[in-house]
Scaffold this motif. Structure first.
Motif, mmCIF file in Angstrom:
data_model
loop_
_atom_site.group_PDB
_atom_site.id
_atom_site.type_symbol
_atom_site.label_atom_id
_atom_site.label_comp_id
_atom_site.label_asym_id
_atom_site.label_seq_id
_atom_site.Cartn_x
_atom_site.Cartn_y
_atom_site.Cartn_z
ATOM 1 N N PRO A 176 7.968 33.932 9.452
ATOM 2 C CA PRO A 176 8.333 33.081 8.323
ATOM 3 C C PRO A 176 8.790 31.664 8.657
ATOM 4 O O PRO A 176 9.073 30.911 7.727
ATOM 5 C CB PRO A 176 9.549 33.834 7.773
ATOM 6 N N THR A 177 8.895 31.232 9.913
ATOM 7 C CA THR A 177 9.577 29.948 10.171
ATOM 8 C C THR A 177 8.634 28.742 10.185
ATOM 9 O O THR A 177 9.091 27.605 10.163
ATOM 10 C CB THR A 177 10.312 29.965 11.525
ATOM 11 N N LEU A 313 22.323 24.544 2.738
ATOM 12 C CA LEU A 313 21.091 25.134 3.263
ATOM 13 C C LEU A 313 20.704 24.435 4.569
ATOM 14 O O LEU A 313 20.640 23.215 4.631
ATOM 15 C CB LEU A 313 19.938 24.999 2.261
ATOM 16 N N LYS A 314 20.450 25.240 5.599
ATOM 17 C CA LYS A 314 20.041 24.659 6.893
ATOM 18 C C LYS A 314 18.643 25.149 7.207
ATOM 19 O O LYS A 314 18.391 26.358 7.202
ATOM 20 C CB LYS A 314 20.997 25.123 7.998
ATOM 21 N N CYS A 315 17.746 24.204 7.487
ATOM 22 C CA CYS A 315 16.351 24.639 7.650
ATOM 23 C C CYS A 315 15.643 23.812 8.719
ATOM 24 O O CYS A 315 15.901 22.612 8.860
ATOM 25 C CB CYS A 315 15.629 24.453 6.312
ATOM 26 N N ALA A 321 1.930 27.142 8.555
ATOM 27 C CA ALA A 321 2.070 28.222 7.560
ATOM 28 C C ALA A 321 2.552 27.628 6.227
ATOM 29 O O ALA A 321 2.499 26.409 6.036
ATOM 30 C CB ALA A 321 2.975 29.342 8.060
ATOM 31 N N PHE A 322 3.020 28.463 5.288
ATOM 32 C CA PHE A 322 3.461 27.877 4.011
ATOM 33 C C PHE A 322 4.770 28.488 3.513
ATOM 34 O O PHE A 322 4.891 28.900 2.373
ATOM 35 C CB PHE A 322 2.363 27.947 2.942
ATOM 36 N N TYR A 323 5.727 28.514 4.479
ATOM 37 C CA TYR A 323 7.043 29.060 4.149
ATOM 38 C C TYR A 323 8.142 28.120 4.640
ATOM 39 O O TYR A 323 7.961 27.442 5.644
ATOM 40 C CB TYR A 323 7.260 30.399 4.864
ATOM 41 N N VAL A 324 9.279 28.155 3.925
ATOM 42 C CA VAL A 324 10.516 27.631 4.526
ATOM 43 C C VAL A 324 11.457 28.818 4.652
ATOM 44 O O VAL A 324 11.383 29.788 3.882
ATOM 45 C CB VAL A 324 11.176 26.502 3.692
ATOM 46 N N PHE A 325 12.307 28.737 5.660
ATOM 47 C CA PHE A 325 13.157 29.884 5.987
ATOM 48 C C PHE A 325 14.588 29.377 6.191
ATOM 49 O O PHE A 325 15.113 29.366 7.302
ATOM 50 C CB PHE A 325 12.608 30.535 7.269
ATOM 51 N N PRO A 326 15.232 28.909 5.085
ATOM 52 C CA PRO A 326 16.563 28.313 5.246
ATOM 53 C C PRO A 326 17.648 29.338 5.565
ATOM 54 O O PRO A 326 17.605 30.465 5.074
ATOM 55 C CB PRO A 326 16.816 27.657 3.886
ATOM 56 N N ILE A 373 11.166 31.442 1.513
ATOM 57 C CA ILE A 373 10.595 30.878 0.282
ATOM 58 C C ILE A 373 9.152 30.505 0.599
ATOM 59 O O ILE A 373 8.895 29.754 1.544
ATOM 60 C CB ILE A 373 11.375 29.604 -0.141
ATOM 61 N N SER A 374 8.217 31.021 -0.170
ATOM 62 C CA SER A 374 6.817 30.627 0.026
ATOM 63 C C SER A 374 6.540 29.410 -0.852
ATOM 64 O O SER A 374 6.843 29.415 -2.048
ATOM 65 C CB SER A 374 5.893 31.785 -0.395
#
Ligand code: PMP
Ligand code: GLU
Length: 397
Positions: A176-177, A313-315, A321-326, A373-374
């Protein structure tokens, strides 16, 4: 009386699929939920690929194929490897599967014995650890953090290796990152692996085409290790064909043959219609893919920009890919007066309830400080979702 095997009883459910289903069920009940759980392009399959599928039906591509797939498709995949990755694979080293997930399952079943250790960098994609469990292997999870952009270091890899290590499972670009290993970083990992000739690399490259920083690097490009690599890939993400269920693998011949034996007993060939469509997808150029890539990059920037307005939120900045992983742990222990957020699951349930936004708890990916989050969704929907999240989270004190 239920008489399920121990094997299936110990298997966890896929949380990505479960959360997606949950938000679809809520939508079906008329509840307005923005679904940012699922990892699939929101784009339609390219028109020329759809045409190929229709033509396949009319031209009676309706009979079993060889287990490994149509020779034309195997050839198209071999050509793709040569042109895009500068990798030489003979068509007989390639096998077409029912999605990349099935290719992974085949490879893990054919490589892993009871007690074998599989090194999995975390955060990892939800199905890896469960598939290894199914093969009775032991997962050795290597935690990473924001400081290393969620990548493992060569030192960390070497420390985790034991006489029982059988495989390393790499995912670059990562779900996911969104982190990916550049050539130098990959070489450093390879330098460790050359010292341990028993270790195999299972390389999940399904997000190859969703890359915002440059050329994709496959671990199999390093000749010193190619004979110990199985590449997992497919058309699901790069060609917006998730439902077609076409994945593929490339490996040394002995492994491809073993996977073919397994698949011959379990599922036979992948769908003929989807295979014909995949031939077109892989041979008609990547124009559509590049357009999608541009859109995903724009949305990444949009989401990261909007997330800056949400305290705590730290990210990382995903490179693909197409995700954020905060990391959302700032909110753990906070309450809106009624609900107290204890963990990632509470956080996701709070977002679902108070912001009508569905996400996936990071624990499913091996990092319970985070959520996934996608952003494979329209700019308007993403904007709305992030604003609703900001409003709901502002109530937590
Ligand atoms: N690997 C990763 C990292 C994924 O995110 C996915 C998407 N589900 C898969 C494999 C499986 O892809 P497919 O849909 O082709 O089975
Ligand atoms: N790869 C997607 C995801 O991570 C699809 C769901 C799945 O196959 O697990 O959401």
């Amino acid at each position: 009386m239920e008489q399920l095997s121990k094997r299936i009883k110990s298997l966890g459910e896929s949380q990505t699929i479960a959360m997606n289903q949950k938000s679809k069920d809520l939508q079906a009940q008329g509840i307005n939920v923005i679904n940012l759980t699922v990892g699939e392009p929101d784009f339609f399959t390219p028109p020329h690929v759809k045409e190929a599928a229709k033509k396949a039906i009319d031209e009676n591509y309706s009979f079993y194929t060889a287990v490994n797939g149509y020779p034309e498709l195997l050839k198209a995949i071999a050509t793709k490897f040569k042109n895009e990755n500068n990798l030489d694979y003979k068509p007989e080293q390639i096998m077409v599967t029912n999605g990349a997930k099935h290719a992974l399952a085949n490879a893990i079943m054919c490589l892993i014995d009871e007690g074998d250790e599989v090194i999995i960098p975390a955060p990892y994609w939800v199905s890896y650890a469960e598939l290894v469990k199914l093969a009775q292997g032991n997962n050795v999870i290597l935690p990473t953090s924001l400081d290393t952009n969620y990548k493992i270091t060569p030192e960390q890899l070497e420390k985790a290796i034991t006489p029982n290590t059988k495989a390393l499972l790499l995912c670059s670009p990562s779900n996911p990152t969104g982190s990916l290993y550049n050539r130098k970083e990959m070489q450093a990992l390879v330098n460790v692996l050359v010292k341990y000739p028993r270790i195999f690399v299972i390389s999940d490259e399904i997000y190859e085409h969703i890359n915002f920083v440059g050329k994709h690097v496959s671990v199999a490009e390093f000749p010193e290790i190619k004979e110990r690599c199985v590449i997992i890939n497919g058309v699901s993400k790069g060609y917006a064909m998730t439902g077609y269920r076409i994945g593929y693998m490339a490996a040394p011949l002995w492994l491809t043959k073993a996977c073919s034996k397994l698949q011959g007993q379990m599922t036979t060939n992948a769908s003929t219609i989807a295979q014909r469509a995949a031939i077109t997808a892989l041979t008609a150029g990547n124009e559509y893919t590049l357009e999608m890539n541009k859109a995903f990059r724009r949305r990444r920037d949009l989401v990261l920009g909007l997330m800056k307005d949400i305290p705590g939120l730290k990210c990382n900045v995903p490179d693909g890919a197409f995700y954020v992983f905060p990391d959302v742990s700032y909110y753990f222990g906070k309450s809106d007066g009624t609900v107290t957020i204890k963990d990632d699951m509470d956080f996701c349930l709070y977002l679902l309830d108070k912001a009508s936004v569905a996400t996936v708890p990071g624990g499913a990916f091996g990092d319970p400080r985070c959520i996934r989050i996608s952003y494979a969704n329209s700019d308007e929907i993403l904007e709305k979702a992030l604003i609703q999240m900001k409003e709901a989270l502002a109530k937590l004190k």
